[in-house]
Design an enzyme around this catalytic site. Structure first.
Site, mmCIF file in Angstrom:
data_model
loop_
_atom_site.group_PDB
_atom_site.id
_atom_site.type_symbol
_atom_site.label_atom_id
_atom_site.label_comp_id
_atom_site.label_asym_id
_atom_site.label_seq_id
_atom_site.Cartn_x
_atom_site.Cartn_y
_atom_site.Cartn_z
ATOM 1 N N GLY A 199 0.845 -1.190 0.000
ATOM 2 C CA GLY A 199 0.000 0.000 0.000
ATOM 3 C C GLY A 199 0.881 1.240 0.000
ATOM 4 N N LEU A 200 0.313 2.365 0.399
ATOM 5 C CA LEU A 200 1.097 3.601 0.372
ATOM 6 C C LEU A 200 2.381 3.462 1.168
ATOM 7 C CD1 LEU A 200 -1.597 6.386 0.646
ATOM 8 C CD2 LEU A 200 -0.251 5.726 -1.340
ATOM 9 N N GLY A 239 3.943 0.671 2.205
ATOM 10 C CA GLY A 239 4.826 -0.389 1.729
ATOM 11 C C GLY A 239 5.462 -0.077 0.388
ATOM 12 N N ARG A 272 -14.168 13.134 13.071
ATOM 13 C CA ARG A 272 -14.935 11.935 12.774
ATOM 14 C C ARG A 272 -15.589 11.309 13.997
ATOM 15 N NH1 ARG A 272 -10.793 9.268 8.361
ATOM 16 N NH2 ARG A 272 -11.410 10.691 6.719
ATOM 17 N N GLU A 307 -0.556 2.363 8.585
ATOM 18 C CA GLU A 307 -1.621 2.050 9.535
ATOM 19 C C GLU A 307 -1.226 0.911 10.479
ATOM 20 O OE1 GLU A 307 -5.394 1.232 7.677
ATOM 21 O OE2 GLU A 307 -6.444 1.006 9.580
#
Lengths: 223, 644, 249
Positions: free
Chosen positions: B42-43, B45, B337, B432
């Site tokens: 992902g971003l 990695g 959130r 994350e």
């Protein structure tokens, strides 16, 4: 020059060849049609025969015609090469294909349509082109080979006219995709001009084959 | 165990610069003598793999998807924050730092967050140079939008597909290094264990998901960029394959798991429509820029709407309660959130929820469309509106959207120090999968920022500091430690396959998800958590007795993949509950009903809980040990978060 | 709702494979297509049968992993969606649904409906990037890019690499996929430096992988879940031919 052979054997290069030869043939059709219209002149075929003589003897035209033969052959050979490659790209086909959902009939059947045109071409060349060059055709009043009489005889047969018209329908479908497709392959796709090219392609695809087909039909009814 | 955060000395703004100068370097010629394993593409990695390979290290990159381009970062919609201050609206590195610390409810490390804000500006430069087509103004300069929890416009975006564009940028950089021979790619390969030699991470054991082959890979360091564990809830906005397995197996080998109870519930998701639902779809938070959140003013009206007796469009202004705008006049619909989610829950609990389920609130674009026109709104959110329409069959241009909170992101993760190194030497966690930057609540558009910051700009420096002290020789995969790990992995798979029970893996996953959502979700109580703990224990025991996994290991076997992942979720679930139970305060995404202000806001207990809870694994079915890393705040004053 | 599902089953790449028909009842119209397959799989597992294997991940239409050829069209009858976003309300109750894997020489079948699309990765590796190392890049606002250009590049960049274009094309051509990346980078100032080399290398790799040629049928674009435009293919043709003719070697 390996770059050139690389380019021309790449998928895009082969399509480029298809496109350029196709466009040449598109132009040729207009020229051919203009000549054919002389069949309708009410002079017993004199003008047409003179034109036929010119087309077979003028050195420039002769030279061009060799190019034309070559282009037709290249167009055909390249299409076969592409068809083989494309077939190989999907060795196992689908059970169910809904092509109509995403593409036009013509675009999916260019090969078959092309084959129809090819068959037509063989008949057409045998009957007229071969006869004109090597057949024993009587002379007309002006001393030119009377190709008009040959054509007139052929177009008096209803089945010949029927085949001719049917093949022109095939040509129309072939052109309806081929015309705009040639531009796309050349990289001409522009928000302003492409819609016009597409419309022009459709108009061309209807008008030219219809005009070709009208000649034997008119001659059939006149005979 | 002493948790050393390794935060550099010096003033906040100079820490990272000083640290970069002080870290040990590896000579360019020697970098090729080191191998690094990066798990996840992902971003975090992909950016790490690409950057490390560019430096000269030999990288092995692993992902369970069929291509590195499919990692779930791709689904991030809204944008990426950066303190560029292109809008001249008062943004600065310090403000981004401050907003992030405050947004995280003061449960993150100052130094990490400041570094994040500092490198944020480089990320945008990097991405633009890669050809990421960010949104632009007519003058050709980059456009920004505002996002929840901030009063400046600092979010860069690419329509509603920012994550996709950033990931494809990182993927292209990764691809370039694959072509260069510096990255070896292992798609459809899942990490199933961490291999340690003399207390240091030296490799991993993987399973080829197509052939089932168990393989060992040796390296000088291992970077886990494996994403979050939101799928413990079964229904979440995560991808179906997102899992905790790599991180959890590392945890079982000694890596500490920090703040596992901090989960983010995203306020704007498409509500659940039935039992068949396999995942939840998020609607970007950016929608709250123009959409107004409301519910009917009274229970009676809501009741009528649920029964479809009246249509929401027919309600007059007085009959609508724009509860966020009323309650939080300063931030309005753009509150963070956690606040937005909790308030949606409150109004639905009051019986004012809409949809057949009563578990939904409206997000209405009527006023925005009247003000700016449908074309402008379509230009901003067209693809989101289309997606909503696709899923629900309702047209958001004509009637209000319905939304409900859903699990979205996990702030908790592997404990790492300032260098992003876990407590195990040679083992790093980025994006994350670590716990480091978002505290108890992550602000919108900050996940992309963190993933890329870690991968592009942090790990390339900090991993060198460790490698510089390591010998060049690698440990062969014939080493005993690899053989042992391989055997353990094979035994575990064998065990799963041999149960031959009666219930499918999905059955357990759904049950687990329900327990965690009900008791360890948007709000938590000691009573509920205690109950849930027993339920999870029971479920886990039942799983190992009655789960049905068909087929064999030596094939593409989706049931086996899932079973292995769910078995880890069943253990993680309990740790989340333990963590939520021990944290006797409310902060950010962790809301304990016992600890709230009279207005119903989260009430922190800074005296006793301003620490990172890092849990140590002690063996199967044994309680984990809690380690505390005290959080020290020198640059911000801890206040009650207020968005009023 | 009730359906008859005719699904391609193939244990692995070596297996011959065949269609198998399943009856499925109790399907809700709100289910996504993949959720419908989930239900089928739960039933198969219940009967100790191997569940249908298919690729899927994000289930929100962006990862590009799901890939089913449904009733003669990639991603089914609806436009602009991936299989995961296709809902059962798009089908008639009682209908027979034929589900096949993507078919192309360059996409060998892994199992059942899952195929190997690593050919796409290799095409990107051949040149689908701007060669910039991390760090040392100029300020993001240093080069203004006209909004129209940025938007056009973005439209090309939205490709999710699912392979529906290849699946839809009667020639299994990958021109739309490759042209989307070539286009994106050829339009942006950042992509200019390697512009011609990129087009040449990516096209060469595309041919190497065994994809077919383009017949300009437009099926790819029509079936593309992201609506990538056919003009990208024309642009790639331009880029490629221009590069071949204009380059020094």
């Amino acid at each position: 020059m390996s770059w050139l052979s690389d380019t021309l054997t790449s998928t895009i290069g082969r399509k480029l060849v298809m496109s350029l030869t196709g466009l040449f043939l598109i132009i040729f059709l207009v020229v051919h049609l203009a000549g054919n219209f002389q069949l309708l002149a009410d002079d017993g075929g004199l003008a047409f025969n003179a034109y036929a003589k010119f087309m077979t003897s003028n050195p420039i035209i002769k030279f061009t015609s060799y190019g034309l033969y070559a282009f037709i052959l290249i167009h055909i050979i390249m299409s076969i090469a592409l068809a083989v490659k494309n077939k190989n790209a999907r060795p196992v086909g689908y059970d169910k294909v809904k092509g109509s959902a995403n593409s036009s009939f013509s675009s999916r059947n260019m090969g078959i349509l092309g084959f129809i045109i090819f068959v037509f071409l063989v008949i057409h060349l045998r009957n007229f082109w071969y006869e004109m060059h090597w057949g024993s055709i009587p002379m007309d009043e002006a001393g030119n080979k009377d190709l008009y009489a040959v054509v007139n005889a052929a177009f008096a047969e209803w089945w010949y006219v029927a085949i001719y018209v049917a093949c022109m329908v095939g040509l129309a479908f072939h052109l309806s995709h081929g015309f705009s497709s040639a531009f796309q392959t050349l990289g001409v796709n522009h928000s302003k001009y492409t819609p016009f090219i597409k419309k022009l392609g459709i108009v061309y695809a209807i008008l030219i084959p219809a005009a070709f087909a009208s000649i034997p039909v008119i001659m059939f009814f006149n005979s | 165990m002493n948790l050393e955060s390794k935060i550099p000395e010096g003033p906040l703004a100079e820490k990272w610069t000083n640290h970069k100068f002080n870290v040990k370097l590896v000579n360019p010629a020697n970098k090729r003598k080191y191998d690094v394993i990066v798990v996840g593409t992902g971003l975090a990695g992909a950016s790490a793999s690409a950057s490390l390979a560019e430096l000269g290290y030999n990288v092995k990159a692993f992902c369970f998807q069929d291509s590195p381009r499919r990692a779930h970062s791709i689904a991030a919609q809204g944008g990426i924050n950066a303190a560029k201050n292109y809008q001249n609206d008062g943004d600065s590195v310090f403000r981004l730092f401050y907003d992030t610390i405050k947004g995280g409810d003061y449960r993150s490390r100052e130094a990490n967050v400041y570094r994040l804000a500092e490198v944020s500006v480089n990320i945008i430069d990097q991405c633009v140079a890669q050809g990421v087509p960010f949104a632009r103004e007519y003058g050709g300069l980059l456009a920004n939008r505002s996002f929840g929890g901030a009063q400046v416009s600092r979010t860069f975006y690419a329509r509603g597909q920012t994550g996709q564009q950033l990931l494809l940028g990182a993927y292209s950089a990764l691809s370039r290094q694959v072509a260069n021979g510096k990255v070896e790619l292992f798609p459809r390969t899942e990490m199933l264990d961490l291999v340690m030699v003399d207390g240091k991470a030296k490799g991993i054991v993987t399973r080829n998901l197509v052939t089932g082959k168990i393989e060992s890979h040796s390296a000088h360091a291992v970077v886990l960029a494996t994403g979050g564990y939101g799928n413990v809830f079964y229904l979440s906005t995560n991808a179906m394959g997102s899992n905790v397995t790599a991180a959890w197996r590392a945890h079982k080998k000694g890596a500490l798991m920090a703040n596992p109870c901090y989960t983010q519930i995203h306020p704007t998701c498409i509500p659940v429509s039935g039992d068949h639902q396999s995942k939840l779809t998020l609607m970007s938070e950016s929608l709250r820029n123009d959409g107004r959140v409301w519910v009917p003013a009274t229970k009676e009206l809501a009741e009528k709407i649920r029964k479809k007796e009246i249509h929401p469009n027919d309600l007059s202004e007085d009959e609508r309660d724009y509860y966020l705008e009323t309650k939080y006049p300063a931030f309005g619909n753009l509150v963070p959130r956690d606040v937005a989610s909790r308030n949606a829950k409150y109004v639905c609990d009051e019986g004012r929820g809409v949809n057949e389920s009563g578990k939904a609130v409206y997000l209405d674009f009527r006023d925005a469309i009247n003000r700016d026109g449908e074309d402008t709104i379509a230009g901003k959110y067209g693809n989101l509106f289309d997606m909503y329409r696709q899923i629900t069959g309702s047209n958001p241009y004509k009637e209000p959207m319905t939304i409900y909170p859903a699990v979205h992101y996990t702030m908790g993760g592997l404990w790492v120090d300032y260098n992003l190194k876990t407590n195990i030497d040679g083992l790093y966690a980025t994006g994350e999968s670590n716990f480091s930057d978002h505290g108890a609540n992550r602000l919108g558009a900050s996940a992309l920022m963190q993933g890329l910051a870690d991968g592009y700009f942090v790990i390339p420096y900090t991993i060198g500091n460790y490698l510089a002290g390591e010998k060049y020789e690698t440990i062969g995969t014939d080493h005993e430690a690899f053989k042992e790990a391989e055997k353990a992995v094979k035994d575990n798979i064998e065990k799963l396959l041999s149960i031959k029970g009666t219930k499918s893996v999905d059955h357990y996953h759904k049950e687990l998800g329900k327990v965690i959502w009900d008791y360890c979700g948007m709000s938590r109580t000691a009573e509920g958590l205690n109950k849930a703990k027993d339920m999870v224990k029971e479920l886990r025991a039942d799983f190992w007795k009655n789960v049905k996994v068909l087929g064999s290991n030596e094939e593409f076997n989706s049931s086996l993949e899932k079973a292995s992942r769910v078995s880890d979720f069943l253990e993680l679930g309990e740790l989340m509950i333990d963590d939520a139970l021990h944290r006797e305060e409310s902060c950010g995404g962790h809301f304990r009903e016992e600890h709230q202000t009279p207005e119903g806001e989260a009430k922190r207990n800074d005296e006793d809980f301003a620490y990172v809870a890092a849990w140590e694994y002690n063996g199967p079915e044994k309680p984990e040990t809690l380690h505390k890393e005290q959080l020290i705040f020198e640059n911000v004053k801890l206040t009650q978060r207020s968005y009023k | 709702m009730k359906f008859k599902l005719k699904i391609w089953r193939q244990k692995n790449n070596q297996d011959k494979g065949a269609f198998k028909t399943y009856e499925l009842d109790g399907v809700s119209s709100d289910m996504s297509f993949l959720e419908m397959i989930d239900v089928l799989n739960e039933q198969l597992i219940d009967k100790d049968e191997d569940p249908v294997h298919f690729d899927h991940d994000c289930r929100e239409g962006i990862c590009g992993m799901c890939s089913m050829y449904i009733n003669g069209e990639p991603h089914g009858p609806l436009r602009g969606v991936t299989t995961c976003q296709l809902h059962m309300r798009s089908f008639q109750d009682g209908e027979t649904i034929t589900i096949e894997p993507w078919r192309a020489k360059a996409f060998p079948i892994v199992k059942d409906l899952a195929v190997d699309r690593s050919a796409f990765d290799r095409v990107i590796q051949a040149g689908g990037y701007v060669s910039v190392n991390t760090g040392g890049t100029p300020d993001a606002n240093e080069i203004p890019i006209p909004k129209s250009v940025a938007d056009e590049a973005f439209n090309a960049a939205t490709c999710i690499g699912c392979g529906a274009c290849v699946a839809a094309c009667k020639n299994a051509s990958a021109m739309l996929f490759v042209s989307a990346k070539v286009s994106q980078l050829s339009m942006l100032p950042q992509g200019q430096v390697e512009r011609s080399e990129r087009a040449e290398k990516m096209v060469a790799q595309m041919d190497e992988e065994g994809f077919g040629a383009c017949t300009n049928t437009g099926a790819c674009s029509a079936e593309c879940p992201k609506g990538i435009d056919l003009s990208n293919i024309a642009r790639m043709n331009r880029e490629y031919l221009g590069a071949k003719v204009g380059s020094q070697s």
